[in-house]
Design a protein around this motif. Structure first.
Motif, PDB file in Angstrom:
ATOM      1  N   GLY A   1      30.676  -2.995 -55.259  1.00  0.00           N
ATOM      2  CA  GLY A   1      30.066  -3.603 -56.435  1.00  0.00           C
ATOM      3  C   GLY A   1      29.080  -4.687 -56.015  1.00  0.00           C
ATOM      4  N   ILE A   2      28.364  -5.232 -56.975  1.00  0.00           N
ATOM      5  CA  ILE A   2      27.323  -6.212 -56.672  1.00  0.00           C
ATOM      6  C   ILE A   2      27.896  -7.473 -56.034  1.00  0.00           C
ATOM      7  CG2 ILE A   2      25.464  -7.637 -57.606  1.00  0.00           C
ATOM      8  CD1 ILE A   2      24.927  -4.598 -57.614  1.00  0.00           C
ATOM      9  N   ASP A   3      28.895  -8.075 -56.680  1.00  0.00           N
ATOM     10  CA  ASP A   3      29.469  -9.325 -56.161  1.00  0.00           C
ATOM     11  C   ASP A   3      30.118  -9.113 -54.797  1.00  0.00           C
ATOM     12  OD1 ASP A   3      28.633 -10.692 -58.393  1.00  0.00           O
ATOM     13  OD2 ASP A   3      30.548 -10.527 -59.447  1.00  0.00           O
ATOM     14  N   GLY A   4      30.840  -8.014 -54.643  1.00  0.00           N
ATOM     15  CA  GLY A   4      31.485  -7.729 -53.364  1.00  0.00           C
ATOM     16  C   GLY A   4      30.477  -7.498 -52.263  1.00  0.00           C
ATOM     17  N   THR A   5      29.378  -6.843 -52.610  1.00  0.00           N
ATOM     18  CA  THR A   5      28.316  -6.602 -51.628  1.00  0.00           C
ATOM     19  C   THR A   5      27.674  -7.915 -51.207  1.00  0.00           C
ATOM     20  OG1 THR A   5      27.869  -4.390 -52.535  1.00  0.00           O
ATOM     21  CG2 THR A   5      26.129  -5.414 -51.212  1.00  0.00           C
ATOM     22  N   ILE A   6      27.430  -8.792 -52.169  1.00  0.00           N
ATOM     23  CA  ILE A   6      26.844 -10.105 -51.848  1.00  0.00           C
ATOM     24  C   ILE A   6      27.752 -10.865 -50.893  1.00  0.00           C
ATOM     25  CG2 ILE A   6      26.263 -12.381 -52.790  1.00  0.00           C
ATOM     26  CD1 ILE A   6      25.313 -10.927 -55.347  1.00  0.00           C
ATOM     27  N   GLN A   7      29.038 -10.888 -51.169  1.00  0.00           N
ATOM     28  CA  GLN A   7      29.974 -11.621 -50.319  1.00  0.00           C
ATOM     29  C   GLN A   7      30.040 -11.032 -48.915  1.00  0.00           C
ATOM     30  OE1 GLN A   7      31.309 -14.573 -51.123  1.00  0.00           O
ATOM     31  NE2 GLN A   7      30.083 -14.312 -52.990  1.00  0.00           N
ATOM     32  N   THR A   8      29.992  -9.723 -48.817  1.00  0.00           N
ATOM     33  CA  THR A   8      30.004  -9.070 -47.509  1.00  0.00           C
ATOM     34  C   THR A   8      28.748  -9.410 -46.719  1.00  0.00           C
ATOM     35  OG1 THR A   8      31.352  -7.240 -48.337  1.00  0.00           O
ATOM     36  CG2 THR A   8      30.082  -6.828 -46.333  1.00  0.00           C
ATOM     37  N   LEU A   9      27.609  -9.413 -47.406  1.00  0.00           N
ATOM     38  CA  LEU A   9      26.346  -9.746 -46.744  1.00  0.00           C
ATOM     39  C   LEU A   9      26.317 -11.208 -46.313  1.00  0.00           C
ATOM     40  CD1 LEU A   9      23.848  -7.758 -49.006  1.00  0.00           C
ATOM     41  CD2 LEU A   9      24.542  -7.210 -46.655  1.00  0.00           C
ATOM     42  N   ILE A  10      26.898 -12.078 -47.103  1.00  0.00           N
ATOM     43  CA  ILE A  10      26.966 -13.496 -46.733  1.00  0.00           C
ATOM     44  C   ILE A  10      27.744 -13.663 -45.423  1.00  0.00           C
ATOM     45  CG2 ILE A  10      28.035 -15.710 -47.359  1.00  0.00           C
ATOM     46  CD1 ILE A  10      27.215 -15.090 -50.279  1.00  0.00           C
ATOM     47  N   GLN A  11      28.827 -12.930 -45.280  1.00  0.00           N
ATOM     48  CA  GLN A  11      29.612 -12.997 -44.036  1.00  0.00           C
ATOM     49  C   GLN A  11      28.759 -12.565 -42.846  1.00  0.00           C
ATOM     50  OE1 GLN A  11      33.269 -10.785 -44.376  1.00  0.00           O
ATOM     51  NE2 GLN A  11      33.888 -11.832 -46.257  1.00  0.00           N
ATOM     52  N   TYR A  12      28.006 -11.495 -43.032  1.00  0.00           N
ATOM     53  CA  TYR A  12      27.148 -10.996 -41.949  1.00  0.00           C
ATOM     54  C   TYR A  12      26.034 -11.996 -41.630  1.00  0.00           C
ATOM     55  CZ  TYR A  12      23.758  -8.192 -39.415  1.00  0.00           C
ATOM     56  OH  TYR A  12      22.853  -7.739 -38.472  1.00  0.00           O
ATOM     57  N   ILE A  13      25.386 -12.502 -42.679  1.00  0.00           N
ATOM     58  CA  ILE A  13      24.278 -13.443 -42.476  1.00  0.00           C
ATOM     59  C   ILE A  13      24.773 -14.724 -41.817  1.00  0.00           C
ATOM     60  CG2 ILE A  13      22.554 -14.866 -43.664  1.00  0.00           C
ATOM     61  CD1 ILE A  13      22.412 -12.558 -45.775  1.00  0.00           C
ATOM     62  N   ASP A  14      25.931 -15.214 -42.236  1.00  0.00           N
ATOM     63  CA  ASP A  14      26.499 -16.416 -41.615  1.00  0.00           C
ATOM     64  C   ASP A  14      26.756 -16.204 -40.119  1.00  0.00           C
ATOM     65  OD1 ASP A  14      26.421 -17.811 -43.960  1.00  0.00           O
ATOM     66  OD2 ASP A  14      28.565 -17.635 -44.409  1.00  0.00           O
ATOM     67  N   ALA A  15      27.238 -15.006 -39.784  1.00  0.00           N
ATOM     68  CA  ALA A  15      27.468 -14.682 -38.368  1.00  0.00           C
ATOM     69  C   ALA A  15      26.163 -14.653 -37.591  1.00  0.00           C
ATOM     70  CB  ALA A  15      28.195 -13.343 -38.245  1.00  0.00           C
ATOM     71  N   ARG A  16      25.100 -14.170 -38.236  1.00  0.00           N
ATOM     72  CA  ARG A  16      23.780 -14.145 -37.592  1.00  0.00           C
ATOM     73  C   ARG A  16      23.237 -15.562 -37.427  1.00  0.00           C
ATOM     74  NH1 ARG A  16      20.391  -9.824 -38.025  1.00  0.00           N
ATOM     75  NH2 ARG A  16      18.928 -11.216 -36.971  1.00  0.00           N
ATOM     76  N   ILE A  17      23.391 -16.376 -38.456  1.00  0.00           N
ATOM     77  CA  ILE A  17      22.908 -17.752 -38.387  1.00  0.00           C
ATOM     78  C   ILE A  17      23.550 -18.496 -37.206  1.00  0.00           C
ATOM     79  CG2 ILE A  17      22.932 -20.003 -39.543  1.00  0.00           C
ATOM     80  CD1 ILE A  17      22.680 -18.469 -42.212  1.00  0.00           C
ATOM     81  N   ALA A  18      24.833 -18.212 -36.994  1.00  0.00           N
ATOM     82  CA  ALA A  18      25.581 -18.913 -35.934  1.00  0.00           C
ATOM     83  C   ALA A  18      25.024 -18.654 -34.548  1.00  0.00           C
ATOM     84  CB  ALA A  18      27.053 -18.493 -35.995  1.00  0.00           C
ATOM     85  N   ILE A  19      24.337 -17.539 -34.356  1.00  0.00           N
ATOM     86  CA  ILE A  19      23.815 -17.214 -33.027  1.00  0.00           C
ATOM     87  C   ILE A  19      22.294 -17.335 -32.943  1.00  0.00           C
ATOM     88  CG2 ILE A  19      25.769 -15.720 -32.473  1.00  0.00           C
ATOM     89  CD1 ILE A  19      23.978 -13.295 -33.097  1.00  0.00           C
ATOM     90  N   MET A  20      21.687 -17.809 -33.991  1.00  0.00           N
ATOM     91  CA  MET A  20      20.206 -17.965 -33.992  1.00  0.00           C
ATOM     92  C   MET A  20      19.818 -19.169 -33.123  1.00  0.00           C
ATOM     93  SD  MET A  20      19.019 -17.194 -37.902  1.00  0.00           S
ATOM     94  CE  MET A  20      19.145 -15.559 -38.620  1.00  0.00           C
TER      95      MET A  20
END
Length: 200
Positions: free
Chosen positions: A181-200
């Protein structure tokens, strides 16, 4: 400590909720989102007619109608696309953080390590349900509308990008929004983006 630059590019199938997901990510990270309103900002900056520019937004260029002379193209479609590409490159070069929907952004901004590129798809039946509800269409009308919209997006994208629209090799992450769903997809993407931010 200086905040890290973050650019989120969201490609999407029509009806997948990609625009809503992009807005959710922009809201979460407190970023400006560029979508179809991007041309209004460009028009204001360059003193151009925004409505005239919008008429040629994300439209396939017809090479049989126009020609290029000394690097200048007479195609309004290509000129409008180039205006947007140039604007996004300037924003990225200036160190701005933002979310951008479409506009071949996963390709034109690929050189930036702070870029997170996402493609949102979905099950045909679920996408049709969203389109039927939003546009008050029958299922047949919704499916035909989706097909035409995605055809135009594909033609536009493939005119300017080497890797085809929707090809998973062109994105960091491809996700089916119908699963969570939309909200679940947003939350999943936030987890991925946060992981990317941590290694930038």
């Amino acid at each position: 400590m200086k905040k890290k630059q973050l650019i989120i590019s969201v490609g999407r199938e029509f009806g997948s909720g990609g625009h809503e997901i992009a807005q959710g990510l922009a809201d979460h990270y407190g970023l400006t989102m560029y979508d179809h309103d991007l041309l209004k900002e460009i028009a204001a900056k360059k003193n151009l007619n925004g409505d005239e520019l919008t008429a040629y937004d994300e439209v396939k260029w017809n090479r049989f109608l126009y020609r290029t002379v000394r690097g200048l193209n007479s195609s309004p479609e290509q000129n409008v696309a180039n205006l947007q590409f140039e604007y996004l490159r300037e924003k990225a070069k200036a160190g701005d953080s933002f979310v951008v929907v479409g506009r071949c952004s996963e390709t034109i901004l690929r050189e930036y390590k702070c870029l997170v590129s996402i493609f949102v798809g979905g099950d045909i039946s679920k996408k049709a349900e969203r389109v039927m509800k939003y546009y008050n269409m029958t299922e047949k009308e919704a499916r035909e509308f989706m097909k035409e919209k995605d055809k135009r997006r594909k033609q536009y994208h493939n005119r300017y990008c080497e890797i085809a629209w929707g090809d998973s090799r062109n994105y960091d992450l491809s996700i089916n929004s119908s699963r969570l769903g939309i909200d679940g997809t947003i939350q999943t993407l936030i987890q991925y983006i946060d992981a990317r931010i941590a290694i930038m």
